[in-house]
Design a protein around this motif. Structure first.
Motif, PDB file in Angstrom:
ATOM      1  N   ARG A   1       1.635  -6.194  -7.670  1.00  0.00           N
ATOM      2  CA  ARG A   1       0.334  -5.919  -7.058  1.00  0.00           C
ATOM      3  C   ARG A   1       0.445  -5.285  -5.661  1.00  0.00           C
ATOM      4  O   ARG A   1      -0.520  -4.718  -5.164  1.00  0.00           O
ATOM      5  N   GLY A   2       1.617  -5.341  -5.069  1.00  0.00           N
ATOM      6  CA  GLY A   2       1.809  -4.677  -3.779  1.00  0.00           C
ATOM      7  C   GLY A   2       2.555  -3.358  -3.877  1.00  0.00           C
ATOM      8  O   GLY A   2       2.952  -2.794  -2.859  1.00  0.00           O
ATOM      9  N   ALA A   3       2.702  -2.829  -5.101  1.00  0.00           N
ATOM     10  CA  ALA A   3       3.545  -1.652  -5.315  1.00  0.00           C
ATOM     11  C   ALA A   3       3.040  -0.406  -4.579  1.00  0.00           C
ATOM     12  O   ALA A   3       3.826   0.466  -4.206  1.00  0.00           O
ATOM     13  N   PHE A   4       1.717  -0.292  -4.384  1.00  0.00           N
ATOM     14  CA  PHE A   4       1.168   0.920  -3.772  1.00  0.00           C
ATOM     15  C   PHE A   4       0.834   0.743  -2.286  1.00  0.00           C
ATOM     16  O   PHE A   4       0.313   1.674  -1.663  1.00  0.00           O
ATOM     17  N   ASN A   5       1.090  -0.425  -1.738  1.00  0.00           N
ATOM     18  CA  ASN A   5       0.638  -0.710  -0.370  1.00  0.00           C
ATOM     19  C   ASN A   5       1.195   0.274   0.645  1.00  0.00           C
ATOM     20  O   ASN A   5       0.459   0.798   1.501  1.00  0.00           O
ATOM     21  N   ARG A   6       2.483   0.534   0.599  1.00  0.00           N
ATOM     22  CA  ARG A   6       3.099   1.423   1.585  1.00  0.00           C
ATOM     23  C   ARG A   6       2.566   2.845   1.448  1.00  0.00           C
ATOM     24  O   ARG A   6       2.241   3.497   2.451  1.00  0.00           O
ATOM     25  N   THR A   7       2.447   3.326   0.217  1.00  0.00           N
ATOM     26  CA  THR A   7       1.932   4.673  -0.005  1.00  0.00           C
ATOM     27  C   THR A   7       0.497   4.808   0.488  1.00  0.00           C
ATOM     28  O   THR A   7       0.143   5.776   1.167  1.00  0.00           O
ATOM     29  N   LEU A   8      -0.355   3.836   0.178  1.00  0.00           N
ATOM     30  CA  LEU A   8      -1.761   3.907   0.579  1.00  0.00           C
ATOM     31  C   LEU A   8      -1.934   3.757   2.078  1.00  0.00           C
ATOM     32  O   LEU A   8      -2.933   4.229   2.634  1.00  0.00           O
ATOM     33  N   SER A   9      -0.977   3.134   2.754  1.00  0.00           N
ATOM     34  CA  SER A   9      -1.077   3.001   4.212  1.00  0.00           C
ATOM     35  C   SER A   9      -0.980   4.346   4.916  1.00  0.00           C
ATOM     36  O   SER A   9      -1.374   4.479   6.078  1.00  0.00           O
ATOM     37  N   HIS A  10      -0.480   5.358   4.212  1.00  0.00           N
ATOM     38  CA  HIS A  10      -0.370   6.705   4.771  1.00  0.00           C
ATOM     39  C   HIS A  10      -1.611   7.556   4.504  1.00  0.00           C
ATOM     40  O   HIS A  10      -1.653   8.720   4.893  1.00  0.00           O
ATOM     41  N   GLY A  11      -2.618   6.977   3.833  1.00  0.00           N
ATOM     42  CA  GLY A  11      -3.842   7.711   3.541  1.00  0.00           C
ATOM     43  C   GLY A  11      -3.847   8.276   2.133  1.00  0.00           C
ATOM     44  O   GLY A  11      -2.827   8.325   1.451  1.00  0.00           O
TER      45      GLY A  11
END
Length: 213
Positions: free
Chosen positions: A51-61
């Protein structure tokens, strides 16, 4: 070198709103923590998406995330020039307790109109996403290995025909004349909003992968 990652999920739920701000579609592009049996070039294994797989990518917009039908490929897996044109803009992409929720504003135009008609008519049965695998965890399983995708990129997403249902998808659009006829036929046959199908499998989408993320 990170591998390219493409997965398609059957629709669990979606919502279409039409108003002064345009047409928006809310739908899941991925589901979290749900095992799916995968057979691909990397082998045979059971896969889950953390469930945290996209967190880093989405933090960049989300400004560089594209929206395409079936990743720009027709049903035979061949690149299609018209389908390679982005037909919408992400308004919001966020993980919640179920999966990766996307809110997309659709453009004004015949391509977006055809895709919306397919949503309404039930011809669209899934959404998929493409990205890069940055981190995974592999463990032995009782029958096959288990792989948890722990960090993923997100290059683009969009609706697609589901490989689980033969013949259920949007027909390939090869010309402007074909598109006009598709909109006309869908509008004539459309009979309300379909019942949602449960998300219960992830399968690779046909077509070659794109480099990078």
């Amino acid at each position: 070198m990170p591998e390219e990652f493409v997965r398609t999920f059957e629709l669990d739920d979606f919502d279409i709103k039409r108003g002064r701000q345009g047409r928006t579609v809310t739908a899941y592009a991925a589901v979290f923590d749900q095992p799916a049996e995968i057979r691909d070039m990397h082998g045979h294994y059971e896969e889950t998406i953390h469930r945290g797989a996209f967190n880093r990518t989405l933090s960049h917009g989300i400004g560089r995330v594209g929206v395409f039908y079936n990743h720009g490929y027709d049903r035979s897996g061949k690149p299609n020039g018209l389908l390679a044109v982005p037909f919408g803009t992400p308004q919001e992409i966020k993980p919640d307790g179920k999966g990766l929720l996307t809110v997309t504003r659709y453009n004004d135009g015949e391509l977006a109109d055809a895709i919306l008609a397919a949503w309404d008519g039930g011809q669209i049965t899934g959404q998929s996403f493409r990205g890069t695998v940055y981190a995974s965890k592999k463990t032995p399983g009782p029958r096959i290995p288990q792989i948890q995708r722990r960090e993923l990129g997100l290059k683009e997403y969009g609706p697609t025909h589901s490989p689980a249902y033969t013949g259920a998808g949007l027909v390939a659009i090869r010309s402007q004349e074909d598109l006009t006829e598709l909109v006309r036929s869908m509008s004539a046959e459309m009979v309300g909003t379909p019942q949602a199908s449960p998300i219960n499998r992830a399968t690779p989408t046909p077509g070659p992968g794109a480099a990078g993320d």
